[in-house]
Enzyme design. Sequence first.
Site, PDB file in Angstrom:
ATOM      1  N   LEU A  56       0.800  -1.281   0.136  1.00 37.54           N
ATOM      2  CA  LEU A  56       0.141   0.032   0.097  1.00 37.54           C
ATOM      3  C   LEU A  56       0.889   1.311  -0.008  1.00 37.54           C
ATOM      4  O   LEU A  56       0.382   2.252  -0.161  1.00 37.54           O
ATOM      5  CB  LEU A  56      -0.915  -0.042   1.311  1.00 37.54           C
ATOM      6  CG  LEU A  56      -2.099  -1.114   1.163  1.00 37.54           C
ATOM      7  CD1 LEU A  56      -2.873  -0.985   2.407  1.00 37.54           C
ATOM      8  CD2 LEU A  56      -2.900  -1.455   0.031  1.00 37.54           C
ATOM      9  N   ARG A  57       2.259   1.247   0.138  1.00 37.35           N
ATOM     10  CA  ARG A  57       2.986   2.159  -0.025  1.00 37.35           C
ATOM     11  C   ARG A  57       3.072   3.330   1.013  1.00 37.35           C
ATOM     12  O   ARG A  57       4.187   4.204   0.955  1.00 37.35           O
ATOM     13  CB  ARG A  57       2.893   2.710  -1.484  1.00 37.35           C
ATOM     14  CG  ARG A  57       3.062   1.935  -2.477  1.00 37.35           C
ATOM     15  CD  ARG A  57       4.337   1.115  -2.526  1.00 37.35           C
ATOM     16  NE  ARG A  57       4.788   0.458  -3.779  1.00 37.35           N
ATOM     17  CZ  ARG A  57       5.790  -0.647  -3.723  1.00 37.35           C
ATOM     18  NH1 ARG A  57       6.121  -1.275  -2.786  1.00 37.35           N
ATOM     19  NH2 ARG A  57       5.580  -1.326  -4.988  1.00 37.35           N
ATOM     20  N   ASN A  87       7.386  -3.403   3.636  1.00 34.32           N
ATOM     21  CA  ASN A  87       8.572  -2.665   2.866  1.00 34.32           C
ATOM     22  C   ASN A  87       7.897  -1.267   3.022  1.00 34.32           C
ATOM     23  O   ASN A  87       7.546  -0.637   1.842  1.00 34.32           O
ATOM     24  CB  ASN A  87       9.007  -3.137   1.582  1.00 34.32           C
ATOM     25  CG  ASN A  87       7.661  -3.370   0.658  1.00 34.32           C
ATOM     26  OD1 ASN A  87       6.812  -3.453   1.175  1.00 34.32           O
ATOM     27  ND2 ASN A  87       8.203  -3.695  -0.489  1.00 34.32           N
ATOM     28  N   ASP A 144       8.802  -9.391   2.940  1.00 35.77           N
ATOM     29  CA  ASP A 144       8.391  -9.383   1.704  1.00 35.77           C
ATOM     30  C   ASP A 144       9.229  -8.352   0.825  1.00 35.77           C
ATOM     31  O   ASP A 144       9.384  -6.925   1.356  1.00 35.77           O
ATOM     32  CB  ASP A 144       7.216  -9.142   1.202  1.00 35.77           C
ATOM     33  CG  ASP A 144       6.987  -9.426  -0.155  1.00 35.77           C
ATOM     34  OD1 ASP A 144       7.162 -10.522  -0.560  1.00 35.77           O
ATOM     35  OD2 ASP A 144       6.592  -8.657  -1.016  1.00 35.77           O
ATOM     36  N   ASN A 250       9.077  -9.086  -9.494  1.00 32.53           N
ATOM     37  CA  ASN A 250       9.734 -10.265  -8.669  1.00 32.53           C
ATOM     38  C   ASN A 250       9.028 -11.171  -8.105  1.00 32.53           C
ATOM     39  O   ASN A 250       8.243 -10.575  -7.074  1.00 32.53           O
ATOM     40  CB  ASN A 250      10.994  -9.379  -8.011  1.00 32.53           C
ATOM     41  CG  ASN A 250      12.048 -10.459  -7.554  1.00 32.53           C
ATOM     42  OD1 ASN A 250      12.306 -11.449  -8.077  1.00 32.53           O
ATOM     43  ND2 ASN A 250      12.665 -10.099  -6.481  1.00 32.53           N
ATOM     44  N   ASP A 277      -0.047  -9.496  -5.090  1.00 31.18           N
ATOM     45  CA  ASP A 277       1.349  -8.866  -4.996  1.00 31.18           C
ATOM     46  C   ASP A 277       1.128  -7.340  -5.575  1.00 31.18           C
ATOM     47  O   ASP A 277       1.860  -6.911  -6.360  1.00 31.18           O
ATOM     48  CB  ASP A 277       2.614  -9.591  -5.672  1.00 31.18           C
ATOM     49  CG  ASP A 277       3.708  -9.125  -5.272  1.00 31.18           C
ATOM     50  OD1 ASP A 277       3.772  -8.106  -4.477  1.00 31.18           O
ATOM     51  OD2 ASP A 277       4.538  -9.616  -5.871  1.00 31.18           O
ATOM     52  N   GLY A 296       7.411  -4.909  -9.818  1.00 31.82           N
ATOM     53  CA  GLY A 296       6.100  -4.830  -9.234  1.00 31.82           C
ATOM     54  C   GLY A 296       5.151  -4.432 -10.061  1.00 31.82           C
ATOM     55  O   GLY A 296       5.293  -3.035 -10.963  1.00 31.82           O
TER      56      GLY A 296
HETATM   57 ZN   LIG Z   1       7.658 -10.491  -2.650  1.00 30.16          ZN
END
Ligand SMILES: [Zn+2]
Length: 402
Positions: A56-57, A87, A144, A250, A277, A296
């Site tokens: 969701l950044r 991340n 992840d 990825n 993803d 992504g």
């Molecule tokens: Zn991943």
Amino acid sequence: MKIALGDLVIPGRKETSLLIEDGVIVSFDVSGAVDRAYGLNGATVLPGAVDVHAHLREPGYEYKETILRATESAAKGGITRAFAMPNLIPVPDSVKNLKAETERTERDAKIAVYPFAALTKGERGEELSDIEELSRMTLCFSDDGVCVNDLKLLEEGMKRVKAVGGIIASHAERRGAKDTRRAEFEAVEEELELVKKTGVRYHFCHLSTKESFELLKKALAEGLDVTAEVTPHHLTLNSMMIRDGNWKMNPPLRSPEDVEATREALISGLVGIIATDHAPHSIEEKARPYESAPNGILGFETLFPVVYTSLTAGGKLSLEALSEAVTAAPAKRFGIDCGKIEIGRKAELIALNVTDYRAYTAEEIAGKAKNSPYIGKVMTGFNVFTLVGEKVLYRSSEIKEA
Ligand SMILES: [Zn+2]
């Protein structure tokens, strides 16, 4: 408040309507006065999807996407619950940092969002996060985006996650492997050894090679508590189709043989979960040459049309199996009670138009990012209506209020 939904199809039932009162499904027959009524044009009603792999950044990468826009996009796609990967900036590796994320989610999210806490501090793979303290807020752990390559550290993490009753979602990718295929399945093999040793609940993200599925099959035969997900893109796109940065992710797109193995893993039931993803990036980032574009692609809005068009429309995967893989199975694995359309349950419904084919367009994307390789692709199975409780979270222009 009473809401009536009519002109719909519910798999396995003969009724064509639903009555919702104060957010709860109360009847499959509609009679008497209601406050609002929608005709669904024969759309197929399913429980909202549970996406166990989403980026969701926010906080940290608001230039790529925001929680508000990402969850609007999820609601449009028919996803009513999503698990957010860690991340972020700050990385949710402590209660304080995780709260920075959940405060924003509580403020802005249009759907239910469940956070993954980072397994290691800063997702650096050097030192474990405060798993015990974090477990008061979430039981889901993941690094992840990167893989924990230090197997001693990973084993210790597995023991501690098991002790708190949690689950680890692994992005299996061994650094230094000869090629990206080996990087995946060699990591899967190594990690399965540790799962066997520790007994932790384990989930593999986005498996994409034939060998990974063979290893999973063997592990399940041995009784390990392991599951895996496949993505819509690995089910439908291969490396020969790559055109530009919007085809970069990825694990990368694989050979047609690996795509076939991925489809077979899902169809046979070896893999029970589909996750998107969903990974928004800015237009500038994805306009770079393929080599330097970030990994992504978007996934929320194309989950249903991609899987429906490629597998369900052709009779390879039943609608019931599709729904199971995007809702009931991930909900069960990650400990959520949802995904049933029955009297007395809170309404959490979506409706797919499975009769019309149309092209997916950049203009219709509800999120801020536009990095989808499916733009221009003609598909069917798009979600047209999302209702959670008494809130209509999404309604396409084709659905009219009666
Ligand atoms: Zn991943």
